[in-house]
Design an enzyme around this catalytic site. Structure first.
Site, PDB file in Angstrom:
ATOM      1  N   ASP A 173       1.098  40.116 -12.091  1.00 32.28           N
ATOM      2  CA  ASP A 173       2.399  39.993 -12.564  1.00 32.28           C
ATOM      3  C   ASP A 173       3.192  41.146 -12.180  1.00 32.28           C
ATOM      4  O   ASP A 173       2.644  42.146 -11.852  1.00 32.28           O
ATOM      5  CB  ASP A 173       2.389  39.920 -14.029  1.00 32.28           C
ATOM      6  CG  ASP A 173       3.791  39.784 -14.738  1.00 32.28           C
ATOM      7  OD1 ASP A 173       4.678  39.038 -14.090  1.00 32.28           O
ATOM      8  OD2 ASP A 173       3.886  40.191 -15.883  1.00 32.28           O
TER       9      ASP A 173
ATOM     10  N   ASP B  54       7.167  42.476 -13.316  1.00 35.71           N
ATOM     11  CA  ASP B  54       7.782  43.291 -14.158  1.00 35.71           C
ATOM     12  C   ASP B  54       6.749  43.708 -15.368  1.00 35.71           C
ATOM     13  O   ASP B  54       6.348  42.761 -15.982  1.00 35.71           O
ATOM     14  CB  ASP B  54       9.069  42.599 -14.637  1.00 35.71           C
ATOM     15  CG  ASP B  54      10.110  42.650 -13.896  1.00 35.71           C
ATOM     16  OD1 ASP B  54      10.147  41.670 -12.979  1.00 35.71           O
ATOM     17  OD2 ASP B  54      11.109  43.677 -13.736  1.00 35.71           O
TER      18      ASP B  54
ATOM     19  N   ASP C 294       1.781  40.756 -19.020  1.00 32.80           N
ATOM     20  CA  ASP C 294       2.405  41.595 -20.160  1.00 32.80           C
ATOM     21  C   ASP C 294       3.127  40.883 -21.062  1.00 32.80           C
ATOM     22  O   ASP C 294       3.235  41.162 -22.067  1.00 32.80           O
ATOM     23  CB  ASP C 294       3.216  42.804 -19.602  1.00 32.80           C
ATOM     24  CG  ASP C 294       4.524  42.473 -18.975  1.00 32.80           C
ATOM     25  OD1 ASP C 294       4.593  41.491 -18.099  1.00 32.80           O
ATOM     26  OD2 ASP C 294       5.679  42.848 -19.496  1.00 32.80           O
TER      27      ASP C 294
HETATM   28  O1  LIG Z   1       6.848  37.670 -14.363  1.00 33.22           O
HETATM   29  P1  LIG Z   1       7.327  39.096 -14.314  1.00 33.22           P
HETATM   30  O2  LIG Z   1       7.499  39.508 -12.895  1.00 33.22           O
HETATM   31  O3  LIG Z   1       7.033  39.897 -15.231  1.00 33.22           O
HETATM   32  O4  LIG Z   1       9.075  38.741 -14.590  1.00 33.22           O
HETATM   33  C1  LIG Z   1       9.331  38.326 -15.810  1.00 33.22           C
HETATM   34  C2  LIG Z   1      10.946  38.635 -16.112  1.00 33.22           C
HETATM   35  O5  LIG Z   1      11.099  39.884 -15.477  1.00 33.22           O
HETATM   36  C3  LIG Z   1      12.409  40.404 -15.421  1.00 33.22           C
HETATM   37  O6  LIG Z   1      12.655  40.599 -16.916  1.00 33.22           O
HETATM   38  C4  LIG Z   1      12.185  41.547 -17.678  1.00 33.22           C
HETATM   39  O7  LIG Z   1      12.231  42.673 -17.085  1.00 33.22           O
HETATM   40  C5  LIG Z   1      13.668  43.424 -16.953  1.00 33.22           C
HETATM   41  C6  LIG Z   1      13.497  44.616 -15.968  1.00 33.22           C
HETATM   42  O8  LIG Z   1      12.605  45.557 -16.406  1.00 33.22           O
HETATM   43  C7  LIG Z   1      13.922  43.557 -18.452  1.00 33.22           C
HETATM   44  O9  LIG Z   1      15.342  44.159 -18.449  1.00 33.22           O
HETATM   45  C8  LIG Z   1      13.997  42.259 -19.199  1.00 33.22           C
HETATM   46  O10 LIG Z   1      14.342  42.353 -20.612  1.00 33.22           O
HETATM   47  C9  LIG Z   1      12.562  41.591 -18.876  1.00 33.22           C
HETATM   48  O11 LIG Z   1      12.803  40.332 -19.684  1.00 33.22           O
HETATM   49  C10 LIG Z   1      13.274  39.500 -14.692  1.00 33.22           C
HETATM   50  O12 LIG Z   1      14.415  39.862 -14.863  1.00 33.22           O
HETATM   51  C11 LIG Z   1      12.963  38.182 -14.903  1.00 33.22           C
HETATM   52  O13 LIG Z   1      13.786  37.289 -14.145  1.00 33.22           O
HETATM   53  C12 LIG Z   1      11.895  37.578 -15.080  1.00 33.22           C
HETATM   54  O14 LIG Z   1      11.404  36.235 -15.253  1.00 33.22           O
END
Ligand SMILES: O=P(O)(O)OC[C@H]1O[C@H](O[C@H]2O[C@H](CO)[C@@H](O)[C@H](O)[C@H]2O)[C@H](O)[C@@H](O)[C@@H]1O
Length: 256
Positions: free
Chosen positions: A30, A32, A208
């Site tokens: 993953d 983020d 996560d």
């Molecule tokens: O599947 P991932 O790579 O973990 O992506 C999941 C989402 O990540 C992002 O949002 C999350 O991270 C942001 C930056 O740290 C944070 O501000 C936010 O609150 C989190 O939900 C991304 O913007 C999404 O599009 C992804 O789906």
């Protein structure tokens, strides 16, 4: 050196992970919260400049069986990993880049996705702290900077979900997201694991978020290694503290 489960029991060893046989391992990572720390907004994350090279080397080491599996849109994800040409699964499985070729869910760029994006943007324009993230296959309403308004955000996104066929609402970290029904990281990882080269290997998935739990569950049930990064309830058997730990663990694999 990062802990590995060898002759110690797991209870003796916090954050231990099993020793991997790289010849039979497939990595699913993953992005983020796993490869990079979370930030206030999707655009303000800081990616370790060494990450693309690390992923490239490890992907080469396992003959291409390393996949970054993210909820982000694919162009966004690819731009954050400059120089990494390996496999990407994006949009929670709605977009893929495999062997340099792009595959997108049929809804990508559809008028309905545009309309949903417009409506979420209009909502954000009148609700301080809310942020709209448009994707080719859906839309996210982020409320990290307006936590007390989470209920309002949910009600709005639920209403959109109820009035738009073909989309499902998901609760992610400080965000609500509409994505095509049936699209999930679990389904995407299953598809990849059926491909030549991956079939018969052991999946290792680091996730996560609550949206990673179905994939963590599938990987664990399949005899693979499911690793939760950070705090929170999980079905994963293993847990590590943060993205820095994950990157160190991946680096260590190159030295073996
Ligand atoms: O599947 P991932 O790579 O973990 O992506 C999941 C989402 O990540 C992002 O949002 C999350 O991270 C942001 C930056 O740290 C944070 O501000 C936010 O609150 C989190 O939900 C991304 O913007 C999404 O599009 C992804 O789906």
């Amino acid at each position: 050196m990062i802990g590995f489960v060898d002759d110690r029991t797991e209870s003796e060893c916090e954050h231990c992970l099993p020793i991997l046989n790289l010849a039979t391992t497939s990595f699913f990572l993953d992005f983020d919260g796993v490869l990079c720390d979370l930030a206030d907004t999707p655009d303000s994350i800081e990616v370790d400049p060494k990450l693309p090279a690390l992923l490239t080397k490890l992907s080469d080491r396992v003959e291409g069986r390393l996949v970054v599996v993210s909820g982000r849109g694919i162009d966004d994800l690819a731009a954050r990993l400059p120089g990494f040409r390996g496999t990407l699964i994006a949009g929670h499985g709605a977009e893929e880049r495999i062997a340099g070729r792009m595959h997108r869910h049929k809804i990508a760029g559809a008028e309905m996705v545009e309309r949903l994006g417009d409506m979420v943007e209009a909502f954000c324009a009148t609700h301080a702290g809310m942020l709209c993230e448009r994707k080719p296959t859906g839309v996210v309403l982020h409320f990290r900077k307006a936590e007390r308004e989470a209920g309002r955000a949910y009600d709005f996104m639920r209403a959109l979900d109820n009035s738009h066929e073909g989309f499902s609402l998901h609760h992610a970290k400080m965000a609500y997201e509409l994505r095509p029904t049936g699209v999930s990281k679990e389904a995407a990882i299953r598809r990849v694991m059926d491909r030549e080269g991956f079939y018969g290997t052991k999946p290792v998935f680091f996730g996560d978020d609550a949206t990673d739990e179905p994939a963590l569950s599938w990987v664990g049930a399949r005899g693979g290694i499911a690793v939760k990064v950070g705090e929170g309830d999980t079905v994963a058997r293993y847990r590590v503290p943060d993205p820095a730990f994950v990157r160190s663990f991946l680096s260590e694999q190159l030295g073996r």
